[in-house]
Design a protein around this motif. Structure first.
Motif, PDB file in Angstrom:
ATOM      1  N   LEU A 129       6.596  92.055  29.946  1.00 38.35           N
ATOM      2  CA  LEU A 129       6.893  91.859  28.528  1.00 38.35           C
ATOM      3  C   LEU A 129       6.916  93.186  27.781  1.00 38.35           C
ATOM      4  N   ASP A 130       5.978  94.075  28.106  1.00 40.72           N
ATOM      5  CA  ASP A 130       5.966  95.396  27.465  1.00 40.72           C
ATOM      6  C   ASP A 130       7.255  96.151  27.772  1.00 40.72           C
ATOM      7  N   PHE A 131       7.709  96.035  29.013  1.00 34.45           N
ATOM      8  CA  PHE A 131       8.957  96.694  29.440  1.00 34.45           C
ATOM      9  C   PHE A 131      10.163  96.088  28.716  1.00 34.45           C
ATOM     10  N   GLU A 133      -1.415  87.213  34.660  1.00 38.18           N
ATOM     11  CA  GLU A 133      -1.164  87.518  33.256  1.00 38.18           C
ATOM     12  C   GLU A 133      -0.948  89.015  33.060  1.00 38.18           C
ATOM     13  N   LYS A 134      -1.662  89.831  33.837  1.00 35.65           N
ATOM     14  CA  LYS A 134      -1.509  91.290  33.730  1.00 35.65           C
ATOM     15  C   LYS A 134      -0.102  91.716  34.146  1.00 35.65           C
ATOM     16  N   VAL A 135       0.395  91.138  35.241  1.00 39.47           N
ATOM     17  CA  VAL A 135       1.755  91.441  35.686  1.00 39.47           C
ATOM     18  C   VAL A 135       2.767  91.006  34.627  1.00 39.47           C
ATOM     19  N   ASN A 193       4.490  79.782  34.139  1.00 38.02           N
ATOM     20  CA  ASN A 193       3.619  80.505  33.197  1.00 38.02           C
ATOM     21  C   ASN A 193       4.366  81.635  32.502  1.00 38.02           C
ATOM     22  N   PHE A 194       5.240  82.305  33.221  1.00 35.55           N
ATOM     23  CA  PHE A 194       6.005  83.393  32.616  1.00 35.55           C
ATOM     24  C   PHE A 194       7.030  82.838  31.635  1.00 35.55           C
ATOM     25  N   ILE A 195       7.639  81.706  31.961  1.00 36.17           N
ATOM     26  CA  ILE A 195       8.585  81.069  31.039  1.00 36.17           C
ATOM     27  C   ILE A 195       7.913  80.758  29.711  1.00 36.17           C
TER      28      ILE A 195
END
Length: 273
Positions: free
Chosen positions: A268-270, A261-263, A88-90
């Protein structure tokens, strides 16, 4: 008596005849993953990547690449896992056109070796990082520890940002938790320490924040869940205490896996800041 206690009692009994053999067996159990191989869904998903084997310590380590034009991100999973855990992160990283690399750890996924430990993982990460030159590394659990060991041991200059998800602060704590869970006696515990000194040159507690975090220049993001039942949130506080160029994000309810998704949005923000 459950299976864990039966095995622990058997190794304790063996320690009265040969504490060294008992320690060898105890460490073999500790170093052998149980559910780390890829299932059919994982194999199918990872087939979408460009795959390459790199050689580390005499065995092959599997890497996966989804090419993009943005910075290179290396994904490093933890114990009893493999590259499919990042699916999912990919997909989110693809949307931002990152160049994505993932690795199967020794004895995990499609990689070789019959044993696994953080120093060996770190040695393999050194090879992979020198191959792909990632600016960003994201590590989960002991994968995060292995990154930090590799960074300190090999001084990897390409890393600009480092993300640690549920990472332990001290491998000595992990070993102690294992000996407690198994119910090992003091003869086994002391023999295990002798084994680590002989084969790794250090006791497990050598791999601690004071020895591996104080010299990191990469900007860091630590994410840890308050309800993590595997690695205590106190260990995240310990990392933050020494890793000065980092920020700590506390979550509540995502457990040790931190698949949310929150993690992912925090990461992504970082990365995009």
């Amino acid at each position: 008596m459950n299976q864990i206690k039966i095995v622990g009692s058997a190794i304790n009994a063996l320690s009265y005849f040969s504490s060294d053999l008992a320690a060898k067996l105890a460490i073999k159990i500790f170093s052998t993953p149980r559910n780390a191989k890829l299932n059919e869904e994982g194999i199918q998903y990872l087939s979408s990547a460009e795959q390459m084997d790199v050689t580390c310590d005499g065995f092959q380590v599997k890497t996966y690449q989804w090419k993009g034009n943005h910075k290179t991100v290396l994904l490093v999973h933890g114990w009893d896992s493999n590259s499919f855990r990042w699916k999912n992160f990919i997909e989110l990283l693809k949307q931002d056109d990152y160049n994505i690399i993932s690795i199967d750890a020794p004895a995990h996924g499609a990689s070789g070796s019959k044993i696994f430990n953080a120093p060996l993982y770190a040695k393999c990460l050194d090879v992979v990082i020198n191959q792909y030159k990632p600016e960003i590394v994201v590590g989960h659990s002991v994968g995060g520890t292995a990154i930090v060991i590799a960074q300190e041991t090999h001084n990897l200059p390409s890393i600009e940002k480092l993300v640690l998800l549920g990472a332990p602060s001290n491998l000595g704590i992990s070993v102690k938790n294992y000996t407690t869970m198994m119910g090992y006696n003091h003869r086994v515990a002391e023999a295990m320490n002798r084994y680590y000194l002989k084969y790794f040159g250090h006791l497990p507690e050598y791999y601690c924040v004071e020895n591996f975090y104080s010299n990191i220049n990469a900007k860091g993001l630590i994410i840890h869940d308050k309800k993590d039942q595997i690695i205590s949130f106190r260990e995240a506080l310990d990392i933050k205490r020494v890793y000065k160029n980092s920020e700590l994000v506390k979550t509540n309810g995502y457990g040790h896996r931190l698949r949310s998704e929150k993690v992912y949005q925090h990461i992504l923000d970082f990365l995009n800041a």
